[in-house]
Design an enzyme around this catalytic site. Structure first.
Site, mmCIF file in Angstrom:
data_model
loop_
_atom_site.group_PDB
_atom_site.id
_atom_site.type_symbol
_atom_site.label_atom_id
_atom_site.label_comp_id
_atom_site.label_asym_id
_atom_site.label_seq_id
_atom_site.Cartn_x
_atom_site.Cartn_y
_atom_site.Cartn_z
ATOM 1 N N GLU A 225 0.513 -1.077 -0.059
ATOM 2 C CA GLU A 225 0.348 0.233 0.042
ATOM 3 C C GLU A 225 0.475 1.343 0.344
ATOM 4 O O GLU A 225 1.731 1.308 1.032
ATOM 5 C CB GLU A 225 -0.708 0.264 1.126
ATOM 6 C CG GLU A 225 -1.835 -1.290 0.905
ATOM 7 C CD GLU A 225 -3.129 -1.265 0.743
ATOM 8 O OE1 GLU A 225 -3.152 0.218 -0.636
ATOM 9 O OE2 GLU A 225 -3.783 -1.835 -0.290
ATOM 10 N N CYS B 255 -8.798 -1.382 8.204
ATOM 11 C CA CYS B 255 -7.152 -1.456 7.794
ATOM 12 C C CYS B 255 -6.730 -0.252 7.133
ATOM 13 O O CYS B 255 -5.660 0.151 7.373
ATOM 14 C CB CYS B 255 -6.731 -1.972 6.398
ATOM 15 S SG CYS B 255 -7.693 -4.004 6.369
ATOM 16 N N HIS C 127 -1.735 -5.352 2.216
ATOM 17 C CA HIS C 127 -2.757 -6.566 1.878
ATOM 18 C C HIS C 127 -2.141 -7.849 1.727
ATOM 19 O O HIS C 127 -1.542 -8.168 0.571
ATOM 20 C CB HIS C 127 -3.783 -5.353 1.004
ATOM 21 C CG HIS C 127 -4.871 -5.120 2.062
ATOM 22 N ND1 HIS C 127 -4.748 -4.129 1.996
ATOM 23 C CD2 HIS C 127 -5.215 -5.374 2.708
ATOM 24 C CE1 HIS C 127 -6.309 -3.174 2.500
ATOM 25 N NE2 HIS C 127 -6.427 -3.940 3.279
#
Length: 213
Positions: A81, A144, A170
């Site tokens: 991410e 998250c 993730h």
């Protein structure tokens, strides 16, 4: 004193009985990577409480590196991410029944934070080993992202964490959860390689280097 890597995963949510992010983190607990000891911890899939637990972990362990993990059903690769945004907008309730809509993770804080992990170098290292990996431009707006943003805000504002780098990855479903999926052993191998790369490379050398998805 042994340097530490804090690796977090979430408990099961949404009626599931397992969460691969926690199973992968737990599998790496106690491992030594380039002179650093991995400390795995589980976070609750609950707004606010998850950050309370994370804050305590950061204070306790003073890690050199923090990688928070989460499950992303529908993704087929390890998703590195890039950015956390200051928004809670839950499509479904968390494990405590909370479902915030368009609220801030941290009032008065910046709109977003970028990861301080070398995600392009990590991507290249993973792909060189034939592992499914991608750079992701969104961590969503559920717990998250809430944890990712809270982590990066802590690293940016707390003097004791000035030298700590961190980010979020993730992971896909496990095969028993549905498709697309990734075997747990492959998730664990990929995470170990990604963490190793993050310890070796302080930052990506050029914006836009590598491949994004």
């Amino acid at each position: 004193m042994t340097k530490k890597i804090l690796l977090t995963g979430f408990d099961a949510f949404g009626g599931a009985t397992l969460n691969p992010s926690w199973l992968a983190a737990r599998a790496l607990h106690g491992r030594q990577i380039l002179g650093h000891t991995v400390v795995a911890a589980q976070l609750p899939t609950v707004f606010d409480t998850s950050l309370t637990v994370l804050t305590a972990l950061l204070k306790q362990h003073q890690p050199a590196l923090v990688v928070c993990l989460g499950q992303a059903g529908g993704r087929r690769a390890l998703s590195l991410e890039r950015v956390a945004i200051n928004v809670n907008d839950a499509p479904t309730p968390d494990n405590a029944g909370a479902q915030p809509v368009d609220t801030a993770v941290k009032q008065g804080a910046p709109a977003a934070y970028f990861t301080t992990l070398p995600i392009k170098a990590m991507l290249a290292a993973l792909q060189q080993e034939g592992m499914a990996a991608e750079v992701s431009q969104t961590a969503g707006t559920f717990v998250c992202n809430h944890v990712f943003y809270g982590l990066m805000h802590a690293l940016a504002t707390q003097r004791a964490l000035k030298q700590t780098r961190g980010g979020f990855i993730h992971v896909p479903w496990l095969p028993e959860q549905g498709t697309p999926s990734m075997a747990l052993e492959d998730i664990v191998s990929g995470l170990r390689l990604a963490v190793r790369c993050a310890l070796q490379v302080e930052r990506d050398t050029a914006l836009g280097a590598g491949t994004t998805n």
